[in-house]
Write an enzyme that holds these catalytic residues in place. Structure first.
Site, PDB file in Angstrom:
ATOM      1  N   GLY A 124      -1.076   2.856   6.387  1.00  0.00           N
ATOM      2  CA  GLY A 124      -1.361   2.173   7.650  1.00  0.00           C
ATOM      3  C   GLY A 124      -0.777   0.773   7.734  1.00  0.00           C
ATOM      4  O   GLY A 124      -1.111   0.014   8.650  1.00  0.00           O
ATOM      5  N   LYS A 125       0.109   0.434   6.807  1.00  0.00           N
ATOM      6  CA  LYS A 125       0.687  -0.916   6.770  1.00  0.00           C
ATOM      7  C   LYS A 125       1.366  -1.291   8.081  1.00  0.00           C
ATOM      8  O   LYS A 125       1.079  -2.348   8.659  1.00  0.00           O
ATOM      9  CB  LYS A 125       1.712  -1.021   5.626  1.00  0.00           C
ATOM     10  CG  LYS A 125       1.148  -0.819   4.240  1.00  0.00           C
ATOM     11  CD  LYS A 125       2.202  -1.002   3.177  1.00  0.00           C
ATOM     12  CE  LYS A 125       3.357  -0.035   3.289  1.00  0.00           C
ATOM     13  NZ  LYS A 125       2.975   1.395   3.169  1.00  0.00           N
ATOM     14  N   SER A 152       6.258  -2.026  -1.611  1.00  0.00           N
ATOM     15  CA  SER A 152       6.384  -2.974  -2.735  1.00  0.00           C
ATOM     16  C   SER A 152       5.480  -2.554  -3.892  1.00  0.00           C
ATOM     17  O   SER A 152       4.492  -3.228  -4.186  1.00  0.00           O
ATOM     18  CB  SER A 152       6.113  -4.412  -2.288  1.00  0.00           C
ATOM     19  OG  SER A 152       4.918  -4.547  -1.576  1.00  0.00           O
ATOM     20  N   GLY A 155       0.849  -1.190   0.000  1.00  0.00           N
ATOM     21  CA  GLY A 155       0.000   0.000   0.000  1.00  0.00           C
ATOM     22  C   GLY A 155       0.881   1.235   0.000  1.00  0.00           C
ATOM     23  O   GLY A 155       2.098   1.152   0.208  1.00  0.00           O
ATOM     24  N   LEU A 156       0.291   2.378  -0.229  1.00  0.00           N
ATOM     25  CA  LEU A 156       1.050   3.627  -0.305  1.00  0.00           C
ATOM     26  C   LEU A 156       1.676   3.996   1.034  1.00  0.00           C
ATOM     27  O   LEU A 156       1.269   3.499   2.086  1.00  0.00           O
ATOM     28  CB  LEU A 156       0.124   4.759  -0.763  1.00  0.00           C
ATOM     29  CG  LEU A 156      -0.486   4.635  -2.168  1.00  0.00           C
ATOM     30  CD1 LEU A 156      -1.490   5.765  -2.388  1.00  0.00           C
ATOM     31  CD2 LEU A 156       0.594   4.652  -3.239  1.00  0.00           C
TER      32      LEU A 156
END
Length: 203
Positions: free
Chosen positions: A37-38, A106, A32-33
């Site tokens: 919130g990763k 990624s 995710g960008l």
């Protein structure tokens, strides 16, 4: 790779190590960008797994770049190499029977395809679906501000491309769901797939 290298097989197999831990190894691959919130969600999952008695470890993007990948920048080529190294580390850690979480942007689909080819069924792709506008409004590290000021180049989602996953195993919306709710959804997936919560794993 040198022709003088030989792969040494261990007497204790990956299946035996998993059985000892009563879980099936997996690599939870968050994408995710920046600011989606990763890391927050992965940390929430890690805490829940720990409290459940599971054996897990979190590989965070920034942390890995402080050490293992400290020699890499943010060009497309360096981003590819960053992910390649993470794939190999995650593979080794999952061989040890762990539930491994990788919280990296990624951005390129081909890199995530490479991860899948190396990790196989162990890989669980998790797309943290947060729009660019929300990520930029959050801007927890002040990176988007620096991008707009022109002091950071090749930033994913702005002047470097991000390939949205076409068929992730799990999608969590970090706007409509809080981190704890996202974590619960991921834990439920692991339980439903028999990765955790069974004493007969690996037997």
């Amino acid at each position: 790779m040198s022709n003088d290298l030989t792969w040494h097989h261990h007497k204790i197999t990956a299946a035996q190590r998993a059985a000892q831990k009563y879980q099936l190894p997996a690599v939870l691959w968050y994408t995710g960008l920046s600011g989606s919130g990763k890391s927050t969600i992965a940390n929430a999952v890690d805490e829940k797994l720990f409290k459940m008695g599971c054996h897990s470890f979190l590989l965070d993007g920034d942390n890995v770049r402080h050490g293992l990948n400290g020699d890499l920048g943010f060009s497309d080529a360096d981003r590819v190499e960053n992910i390649r190294r993470v794939i190999e580390v995650a593979l080794l850690m999952s061989d040890a029977g762990l539930l491994v979480q990788t919280a990296f942007i990624s951005p390129f689909a081909e890199d995530r395809t490479l991860a899948k080819s190396r990790l196989g069924e162990r890989m669980i792709e998790i797309y943290v679906d947060t729009s660019l506008s929300v990520c930029e409004a959050r801007d927890p590290k002040g990176l988007y501000r620096k991008v707009r000021e022109g002091t950071i180049k090749n930033f994913t989602g702005v002047d470097s491309h991000y390939d949205v996953p076409s068929n992730p195993d799990i999608t969590v919306n970090a706007v409509s769901m809080c981190a704890d709710e996202c974590a619960d959804k991921i834990i439920s997936f692991l339980t439903e797939k028999g990765r955790i919560g069974t004493s007969s794993v690996g037997e």
